[in-house]
Write a protein that holds these residues in place. Structure first.
Motif, PDB file in Angstrom:
ATOM      1  N   PRO A 125     -11.956  10.114   0.362  1.00 50.79           N
ATOM      2  CA  PRO A 125     -11.654   9.854   2.089  1.00 50.79           C
ATOM      3  C   PRO A 125     -10.304   9.140   1.994  1.00 50.79           C
ATOM      4  CG  PRO A 125     -13.990   9.076   1.407  1.00 50.79           C
ATOM      5  CD  PRO A 125     -13.723   9.009   0.631  1.00 50.79           C
ATOM      6  N   ASP A 126     -10.492   7.473   1.214  1.00 48.97           N
ATOM      7  CA  ASP A 126      -9.484   6.677   1.700  1.00 48.97           C
ATOM      8  C   ASP A 126      -8.634   6.817   0.271  1.00 48.97           C
ATOM      9  OD1 ASP A 126      -8.124   4.343   1.646  1.00 48.97           O
ATOM     10  OD2 ASP A 126      -9.700   3.232   1.313  1.00 48.97           O
ATOM     11  N   LEU A 127      -7.109   6.735   0.295  1.00 50.08           N
ATOM     12  CA  LEU A 127      -6.529   6.284  -1.140  1.00 50.08           C
ATOM     13  C   LEU A 127      -5.793   5.699  -0.651  1.00 50.08           C
ATOM     14  CD1 LEU A 127      -4.882  10.030  -1.020  1.00 50.08           C
ATOM     15  CD2 LEU A 127      -7.509   9.424  -1.976  1.00 50.08           C
ATOM     16  N   THR A 128      -6.157   4.566  -0.394  1.00 53.48           N
ATOM     17  CA  THR A 128      -4.716   3.546  -0.512  1.00 53.48           C
ATOM     18  C   THR A 128      -5.154   2.452  -1.625  1.00 53.48           C
ATOM     19  OG1 THR A 128      -7.076   2.504   1.664  1.00 53.48           O
ATOM     20  CG2 THR A 128      -4.793   3.660   2.131  1.00 53.48           C
ATOM     21  N   ASN A 129      -6.445   3.406  -2.030  1.00 55.29           N
ATOM     22  CA  ASN A 129      -7.691   2.114  -3.337  1.00 55.29           C
ATOM     23  C   ASN A 129      -6.960   2.269  -4.759  1.00 55.29           C
ATOM     24  OD1 ASN A 129      -8.614   4.533  -3.704  1.00 55.29           O
ATOM     25  ND2 ASN A 129     -10.660   4.176  -3.609  1.00 55.29           N
ATOM     26  N   ALA A 130      -6.382   2.319  -4.977  1.00 54.41           N
ATOM     27  CA  ALA A 130      -5.963   3.026  -6.230  1.00 54.41           C
ATOM     28  C   ALA A 130      -5.461   1.309  -6.954  1.00 54.41           C
ATOM     29  CB  ALA A 130      -4.197   3.431  -6.759  1.00 54.41           C
ATOM     30  N   ASN A 178       0.751   6.860  -4.491  1.00 55.20           N
ATOM     31  CA  ASN A 178       1.979   6.866  -3.018  1.00 55.20           C
ATOM     32  C   ASN A 178       1.566   6.232  -1.867  1.00 55.20           C
ATOM     33  OD1 ASN A 178       5.011   7.178  -2.331  1.00 55.20           O
ATOM     34  ND2 ASN A 178       4.312   8.268  -1.071  1.00 55.20           N
ATOM     35  N   GLU A 179       0.519   6.791  -1.773  1.00 51.44           N
ATOM     36  CA  GLU A 179      -0.320   6.584  -0.694  1.00 51.44           C
ATOM     37  C   GLU A 179      -0.596   4.973  -0.660  1.00 51.44           C
ATOM     38  OE1 GLU A 179      -1.209   8.010   2.943  1.00 51.44           O
ATOM     39  OE2 GLU A 179       0.233   9.440   1.710  1.00 51.44           O
ATOM     40  N   SER A 180      -1.241   4.588  -1.965  1.00 50.70           N
ATOM     41  CA  SER A 180      -1.864   2.976  -1.847  1.00 50.70           C
ATOM     42  C   SER A 180      -0.562   2.104  -1.229  1.00 50.70           C
ATOM     43  CB  SER A 180      -2.258   2.604  -2.754  1.00 50.70           C
ATOM     44  OG  SER A 180      -3.708   3.750  -3.472  1.00 50.70           O
ATOM     45  N   LYS A 181       0.679   2.839  -2.031  1.00 49.40           N
ATOM     46  CA  LYS A 181       1.586   1.851  -2.441  1.00 49.40           C
ATOM     47  C   LYS A 181       2.025   1.451  -0.879  1.00 49.40           C
ATOM     48  CE  LYS A 181       6.038   3.563  -4.358  1.00 49.40           C
ATOM     49  NZ  LYS A 181       6.862   4.052  -5.101  1.00 49.40           N
ATOM     50  N   GLU A 182       2.288   3.063  -0.266  1.00 47.87           N
ATOM     51  CA  GLU A 182       3.065   2.748   1.223  1.00 47.87           C
ATOM     52  C   GLU A 182       1.784   1.880   2.247  1.00 47.87           C
ATOM     53  OE1 GLU A 182       3.855   7.118   2.427  1.00 47.87           O
ATOM     54  OE2 GLU A 182       5.790   6.560   1.606  1.00 47.87           O
ATOM     55  N   ALA A 183       1.007   1.287   1.561  1.00 47.51           N
ATOM     56  CA  ALA A 183      -0.208   1.200   2.509  1.00 47.51           C
ATOM     57  C   ALA A 183      -0.100  -0.651   1.878  1.00 47.51           C
ATOM     58  CB  ALA A 183      -1.407   1.069   2.206  1.00 47.51           C
ATOM     59  N   GLY A 184       1.052  -0.823   1.186  1.00 50.92           N
ATOM     60  CA  GLY A 184       1.326  -1.824   0.323  1.00 50.92           C
ATOM     61  C   GLY A 184       0.461  -2.513  -0.104  1.00 50.92           C
ATOM     62  N   LYS A 185      -0.731  -1.985  -1.203  1.00 52.22           N
ATOM     63  CA  LYS A 185      -1.656  -2.480  -1.755  1.00 52.22           C
ATOM     64  C   LYS A 185      -1.421  -2.994  -3.015  1.00 52.22           C
ATOM     65  CE  LYS A 185      -4.707  -1.273   1.373  1.00 52.22           C
ATOM     66  NZ  LYS A 185      -5.727  -1.660   1.697  1.00 52.22           N
ATOM     67  N   ILE A 186      -1.590  -3.720  -3.863  1.00 48.21           N
ATOM     68  CA  ILE A 186      -1.481  -5.111  -4.857  1.00 48.21           C
ATOM     69  C   ILE A 186      -3.214  -3.896  -5.719  1.00 48.21           C
ATOM     70  CG2 ILE A 186       0.155  -7.177  -3.806  1.00 48.21           C
ATOM     71  CD1 ILE A 186      -3.271  -8.236  -4.185  1.00 48.21           C
ATOM     72  N   PHE A 187      -2.422  -4.852  -6.652  1.00 49.64           N
ATOM     73  CA  PHE A 187      -3.692  -4.223  -8.110  1.00 49.64           C
ATOM     74  C   PHE A 187      -4.321  -5.660  -7.564  1.00 49.64           C
ATOM     75  CE2 PHE A 187      -3.220  -1.364 -11.466  1.00 49.64           C
ATOM     76  CZ  PHE A 187      -2.451  -0.154 -11.111  1.00 49.64           C
ATOM     77  N   ASP A 188      -5.144  -4.983  -7.009  1.00 47.20           N
ATOM     78  CA  ASP A 188      -7.369  -5.907  -7.523  1.00 47.20           C
ATOM     79  C   ASP A 188      -8.285  -5.776  -8.474  1.00 47.20           C
ATOM     80  OD1 ASP A 188      -8.749  -7.186  -6.073  1.00 47.20           O
ATOM     81  OD2 ASP A 188      -8.559  -6.576  -4.313  1.00 47.20           O
ATOM     82  N   ILE A 189      -8.410  -6.015  -9.482  1.00 42.96           N
ATOM     83  CA  ILE A 189      -9.281  -5.164 -10.035  1.00 42.96           C
ATOM     84  C   ILE A 189     -10.305  -6.676 -10.179  1.00 42.96           C
ATOM     85  CG2 ILE A 189      -9.657  -4.891 -12.860  1.00 42.96           C
ATOM     86  CD1 ILE A 189      -8.265  -2.377 -11.038  1.00 42.96           C
ATOM     87  N   LYS A 190     -11.643  -6.602 -10.573  1.00 42.93           N
ATOM     88  CA  LYS A 190     -12.449  -7.389 -10.179  1.00 42.93           C
ATOM     89  C   LYS A 190     -13.485  -6.733 -10.884  1.00 42.93           C
ATOM     90  CE  LYS A 190     -12.705  -7.964  -5.466  1.00 42.93           C
ATOM     91  NZ  LYS A 190     -11.233  -8.259  -4.765  1.00 42.93           N
ATOM     92  N   ILE A 191     -13.599  -8.938 -11.879  1.00 42.93           N
ATOM     93  CA  ILE A 191     -14.897  -8.900 -13.119  1.00 42.93           C
ATOM     94  C   ILE A 191     -16.049  -9.217 -12.683  1.00 42.93           C
ATOM     95  CG2 ILE A 191     -14.810  -9.626 -15.194  1.00 42.93           C
ATOM     96  CD1 ILE A 191     -12.286  -8.860 -15.925  1.00 42.93           C
TER      97      ILE A 191
END
Ligand code: HEC
Length: 304
Positions: A125-130, A178-191
């Protein structure tokens, strides 16, 4: 008294969990910061850095064809960051992005109904999380990539899985990213756990392992070799290397996934690439994505 003890143990427990959570990514964070420092130093002034970083290069070429003073975020466009000619061609291509068709097709696929009435939208449902893929899924105890999760969705709905290198899967990724890009998202990989730390370490080990009769590792070409010319291409740096996938390569003429690109590099090392949905591939991607943490999600994109 009792409540005081409870309070202080709760505090201690809290402190212990936050401390250990911070610890799980401490090594990775050190790797990431050191790598950024290395590339910034290398591309501060390539001609001046000839002896240190480019011992076999031509000083004249380094002085005239390479950009200088590069900073962390510049590496988001790979080798185009430092190669002046290639950057010029890249910017011209971006004026009429040849991958736009893929975003449109991906948008159609998103809501297209499966036989059971669900769709990809039901799963995602949410595509801003790539920029949060790959991640460790607590339920299945497995690493999940942007590619494996799409096929998991298809399989769970009784649909046929898609080719993991090109076609609809890459097109849907183009829309998602592209949806994530347009939402201004950054890479946010968690460990945040031992399992994730182990996955990162295995991905890193894959990256630094020398293979084939030439004993090349990914790092030979994309860390020490970054900036050097191989035939008519200039090698891209590890930092920022996976922020822009899927990619339309002029050589492919269509859009392809990051796995398609990596498999090409492994074949060039004279090896058999890991399967696209295997844990080995996803762990390698996890390492690569972590090294791009903090950088903008920037796909889809175009490459030579
Ligand atoms: C013999 C040198 C060599 C080795 C070893 C190698 N590559 Fe590459 N790789 C290239 C070349 C050449 C390109 C195309 C130019 C560029 O963008 O770096 C490329 C491109 C890439 C790209 C696309 C970069 C972009 O901007 O789109 C990625 C990602 C990548 N390689 C990852 C890897 C990984 C991971 C490994 C190890 C499994 C690896 N490569 C091993 C030579 C190599």
């Amino acid at each position: 008294m009792f409540s005081k003890i409870v309070k202080s143990t709760t505090f201690l427990l809290f402190a212990a969990t936050t401390l250990s959570a911070a610890n799980f990514n401490a090594g990775a964070e050190k790797d990431r910061l050191e790598m950024i420092k290395y590339f910034e130093a290398k591309f501060e002034d390539p001609a001046k850095n000839l002896n240190r970083f480019f011992p076999y290069s031509d000083e004249e070429e380094l002085a005239t064809k390479y950009d200088k003073g590069l900073k962390h975020m510049d590496f988001n466009i790979g080798s185009y960051a430092y190669s002046k000619d290639a950057k010029f061609q890249y910017e011209q291509l971006k004026e009429m992005p040849p991958y736009d068709y893929a975003i449109d097709k991906g948008e159609e696929l998103y809501t297209k109904k499966f036989a059971n009435g669900n769709s990809l939208q039901t799963c995602f449902p949410d595509l801003t999380n790539a920029g949060t893929y790959p991640y460790f899924d607590e339920k299945s105890k497995k690493m999940v990539s942007l590619t494996s999760t799409i096929n998991d969705c298809l399989r769970a709905n009784g649909e046929k899985e898609w080719d993991t290198k090109k076609g609809p899967l890459a097109e849907f990724q183009a829309y998602w990213v592209n949806e994530s890009k347009e939402a201004g998202k950054i890479f946010d990989i968690k460990i945040n756990s031992q399992a994730e730390k182990d996955a990162y370490e295995r991905g890193k080990e894959y990256y630094y392992t020398q293979r084939g009769y030439l004993k090349l590792s990914c790092a030979t070409c994309h860390v020490q070799g970054a900036g050097q010319r191989v035939r008519n291409e200039i090698l891209s740096p590890l930092v920022g290397q996976v922020t822009h996938f899927p990619v339309l390569r002029l050589k492919w003429t269509d859009i392809g996934t990051v796995e398609r690109r990596l498999s090409g590099c492994v074949v060039d090392q004279g090896q058999v690439p890991p399967k696209d949905e295997s844990q080995t591939m996803i762990e390698l991607l996890y390492f690569l994505a972590y090294m791009s943490n903090g950088m903008p999600v920037d796909g889809p994109d175009v490459r030579k």
